[in-house]
Design a protein around this motif. Structure first.
Motif, mmCIF file in Angstrom:
data_model
loop_
_atom_site.group_PDB
_atom_site.id
_atom_site.type_symbol
_atom_site.label_atom_id
_atom_site.label_comp_id
_atom_site.label_asym_id
_atom_site.label_seq_id
_atom_site.Cartn_x
_atom_site.Cartn_y
_atom_site.Cartn_z
ATOM 1 N N PRO A 23 -18.996 -22.348 -17.519
ATOM 2 C CA PRO A 23 -17.953 -21.990 -18.926
ATOM 3 C C PRO A 23 -16.691 -20.844 -18.570
ATOM 4 N N VAL A 24 -15.546 -21.147 -19.082
ATOM 5 C CA VAL A 24 -14.572 -20.371 -18.821
ATOM 6 C C VAL A 24 -14.442 -19.169 -19.716
ATOM 7 N N HIS A 25 -14.393 -18.181 -19.490
ATOM 8 C CA HIS A 25 -14.153 -17.264 -20.741
ATOM 9 C C HIS A 25 -12.925 -17.400 -21.532
ATOM 10 N N ALA A 26 -13.289 -17.049 -22.907
ATOM 11 C CA ALA A 26 -12.423 -17.553 -23.949
ATOM 12 C C ALA A 26 -10.953 -16.979 -23.636
ATOM 13 N N ASN A 143 -23.561 -26.418 -26.780
ATOM 14 C CA ASN A 143 -23.296 -26.487 -28.101
ATOM 15 C C ASN A 143 -22.183 -26.633 -28.494
ATOM 16 N N VAL A 144 -21.224 -27.570 -29.109
ATOM 17 C CA VAL A 144 -19.896 -27.715 -29.079
ATOM 18 C C VAL A 144 -19.731 -27.589 -30.691
ATOM 19 N N THR A 145 -18.676 -26.846 -31.316
ATOM 20 C CA THR A 145 -18.413 -26.623 -32.484
ATOM 21 C C THR A 145 -16.992 -27.003 -32.605
ATOM 22 N N ALA A 164 -20.800 -19.670 -32.981
ATOM 23 C CA ALA A 164 -20.599 -19.495 -31.460
ATOM 24 C C ALA A 164 -21.579 -18.293 -31.165
ATOM 25 N N ARG A 165 -21.793 -17.240 -31.949
ATOM 26 C CA ARG A 165 -22.745 -16.297 -31.392
ATOM 27 C C ARG A 165 -24.222 -16.523 -31.335
ATOM 28 N N GLU A 166 -24.503 -17.290 -32.157
ATOM 29 C CA GLU A 166 -26.041 -17.509 -32.040
ATOM 30 C C GLU A 166 -26.491 -18.899 -31.055
ATOM 31 N N LEU A 167 -25.752 -19.738 -30.735
ATOM 32 C CA LEU A 167 -26.037 -20.925 -29.993
ATOM 33 C C LEU A 167 -25.740 -20.615 -28.364
ATOM 34 N N ASP A 168 -26.631 -21.135 -27.751
ATOM 35 C CA ASP A 168 -26.608 -21.107 -26.343
ATOM 36 C C ASP A 168 -25.454 -21.951 -25.658
ATOM 37 N N ASN A 169 -24.633 -21.559 -24.486
ATOM 38 C CA ASN A 169 -23.478 -22.416 -24.087
ATOM 39 C C ASN A 169 -22.642 -22.686 -25.034
ATOM 40 N N PRO A 170 -22.023 -21.835 -26.011
ATOM 41 C CA PRO A 170 -21.109 -22.246 -27.167
ATOM 42 C C PRO A 170 -19.926 -22.808 -26.693
ATOM 43 N N VAL A 171 -19.221 -23.762 -27.167
ATOM 44 C CA VAL A 171 -17.983 -24.340 -26.977
ATOM 45 C C VAL A 171 -17.298 -24.319 -28.252
ATOM 46 N N LEU A 172 -16.186 -23.778 -28.596
ATOM 47 C CA LEU A 172 -15.302 -24.084 -29.814
ATOM 48 C C LEU A 172 -13.972 -24.786 -29.460
ATOM 49 N N ILE A 173 -13.618 -25.817 -30.115
ATOM 50 C CA ILE A 173 -12.667 -26.471 -30.052
ATOM 51 C C ILE A 173 -11.933 -26.474 -31.455
ATOM 52 N N LEU A 174 -10.737 -26.326 -31.209
ATOM 53 C CA LEU A 174 -9.736 -26.055 -32.474
ATOM 54 C C LEU A 174 -8.633 -27.282 -32.339
ATOM 55 N N LYS A 196 -15.229 -13.380 -27.494
ATOM 56 C CA LYS A 196 -15.450 -13.067 -26.086
ATOM 57 C C LYS A 196 -16.775 -13.695 -25.643
ATOM 58 N N GLY A 197 -16.437 -14.342 -24.455
ATOM 59 C CA GLY A 197 -17.604 -15.123 -23.874
ATOM 60 C C GLY A 197 -17.913 -16.431 -24.411
ATOM 61 N N VAL A 198 -17.259 -16.946 -25.362
ATOM 62 C CA VAL A 198 -17.163 -18.380 -25.847
ATOM 63 C C VAL A 198 -16.236 -19.174 -25.104
ATOM 64 N N LEU A 199 -16.512 -20.356 -24.902
ATOM 65 C CA LEU A 199 -15.305 -21.191 -24.145
ATOM 66 C C LEU A 199 -14.654 -21.639 -25.568
#
Length: 489
Positions: A23-26, A143-145, A164-174, A196-199
């Motif tokens: 994962p790339v830093h957000a 875990n993709v949101t 995003a904070r509670e899931l493992d390996n989170p990815v957030l797509i807008l 920070k720390g969420v892709l």
């Protein structure tokens, strides 16, 4: 993400293969664009190849229980899909819902667009047929949101952050379907800083159909374990893009007082954030709905001084859309009523423009109340932290539109909450399961509000303890994680 180009300039281009797969830093990624996609403007919607009836200024709308049908648009979308004009069909759906979901005969009365959901399913099949086939992922971990856009104020965006904070390996797509970040990329700054720390991935400025193709390929490449939908009422893109992918999908039904796309889709787990909505959706959708109660991280309980008679202040919060400038529950009337019942201040946390403040001040002065007793804090970084520092004793729920998350924060901080209960018969806002005692301190009229404030002072300590106990039992992190696990594969 090595198969996707168009990464931000500050992202290193010479990563070794094993590091590139991580994962790339957000804060180091702005847009991800598939190399195969053509960068056409998001507003470039192809015209129909064959003539169809002009869209009526107002759709022929009918309601069936909590379902809402827009017959004119539905017929046009059917025609467009049959002609293979998927882009235009998709845009017709988005535009129709944008015009409809806040209409007086829809808001607080309807929840679903089954007609459009069936058409979305057809569009998703058409898109999947155009993309490379995808084998079911084995041991997916991401875990993709997917959300439309986020805001610094409001419960919807905070819940996305909690995921995003509670899931493992989170990815957030807008999806940026409205072009907000395309026009002003600086609006992503606070999102990156807070997550920070969420892709974080923002879909690029493509046409809606091209965005769907981009999103389909991106989620496919991520080998997701879970896919969570948090899109706006009218944003059909996440569904069209991903329904054809073999991944566990869940819709968090936060649109709890307006009709929304996606609620009746096949193969999507449905989760509601209030008990009444969960019961309603389970009954009307003929399938069990998962309960996902709101959560706000515990920031500690306020120490309240012992109240003496009417010598206390009150507080409320919310964006301007939660309140009214006129009518029986106008904010100026709520402020007047509260200040006549106590001797302290009325504190409003959240944005109030200058003309509105002047209007309230004039109203107070006309009733013999000093305008200085109304204090507006403006937007604050944390409602809970602000409540903890304020010299107030009771929290008054927003009206005429209630706000669920703010009440959670107030109760966690130890404030007795007086929620608004003056909804019209059958309103979907009439849920009190998020308040201690099922809203026992609620008010349906200004007279009730004044009476409550005049009577509750001696019971403040007891009510404060009950409010915090209810937070611990219902909205704690442990309870949120348990419910989140039930929503995940």
């Amino acid at each position: 993400l090595s198969d996707f180009g168009g990464v931000a300039d500050d992202l290193p281009q010479d990563l070794p293969s094993d590091e590139a797969a991580q994962p790339v830093h957000a804060s180091r990624i702005a847009f991800v664009t598939p190399r195969a996609a053509s960068p056409v403007p998001a507003t470039a919607i192809p015209a129909p190849a064959a003539p169809i009836a002009a869209h009526a200024a107002t759709e022929t709308a009918r309601s069936d229980g909590l379902a809402r049908y827009l017959d004119d648009t539905g017929a046009q979308v059917d025609t467009l899909i049959a002609q293979g004009q998927h882009e235009h069909a998709l845009v017709q759906i988005v535009q129709a819902v944008s015009r409809d979901f806040c209409r007086p005969d829809a808001v607080h009365k309807s929840l679903y667009y089954p007609q459009f959901d069936r058409q979305i399913e057809r569009l998703a099949k058409a898109l999947a047929a155009q993309r490379p086939s995808t084998e079911p992922s084995a041991g997916g971990t991401h875990n993709v949101t997917i959300a439309t856009e986020l805001y610094e104020v409001g419960g919807h965006s905070r819940l996305v952050e909690d995921f995003a904070r509670e899931l493992d390996n989170p990815v957030l797509i807008l999806t940026d379907v409205f072009g907000t970040y395309e026009r002003d990329p600086s609006k992503l700054k606070w999102v990156r800083e807070r997550l920070k720390g969420v892709l974080l991935v923002t879909l690029p400025p493509l046409s809606p159909w091209a965005k769907c193709a981009t999103l389909h390929d991106l989620v496919s490449s991520l080998q997701a374990k879970n896919l969570f939908y948090f899109n706006h009422h009218q944003d059909a893109l996440p569904f069209v893009a991903t329904l054809g992918l073999p991944v566990h999908k869940a819709l968090v039904h936060h649109c709890d007082h307006n009709p929304s796309l996606g609620c009746t889709l096949e193969g999507v787990q449905h989760a509601d954030i209030t008990l009444s909505l969960q019961a309603t959706c389970s009954q009307h959708l003929a399938q069990p709905s998962t309960t996902l109660r709101l959560h706000v991280a515990d920031q500690g309980v306020k120490t309240f001084p012992e109240l003496r008679g009417r010598d206390f202040s009150v507080v409320t919060s919310g964006r301007s859309g939660k309140f009214s400038r006129s009518g029986p529950f106008a904010l100026q009337e709520i402020v007047r009523t509260a200040l006549q019942a106590c001797t302290g201040e009325f504190i409003h946390v959240g944005p109030l423009d200058a003309p509105w403040l002047q209007q309230i001040h004039a109203h107070l002065e006309a009733h013999g109340i000093e305008a200085r007793r109304l204090r507006s804090t403006g937007t604050v970084p944390s409602l809970w932290a602000t409540l903890k520092e304020l010299d107030a004793a009771f929290y008054i729920g927003s009206a005429p539109v209630s706000g669920g998350r703010a009440g959670v924060e107030a109760q966690g901080c130890g404030y007795p909450v007086l929620p608004f209960k003056g909804f019209e018969e059958g309103s979907l806002l009439a849920d009190y399961s998020s308040y201690a005692g099922e809203g026992a301190l609620g008010w349906a009229s200004l007279e009730e509000l004044g009476t409550l404030l005049g009577q509750l002072g001696p019971r403040h300590r007891e009510l404060s303890v009950a409010a915090r106990r209810f937070y611990d039992e219902t909205f704690s992190r442990a309870e949120f994680r348990r419910q989140l696990q039930a929503l995940s594969a």
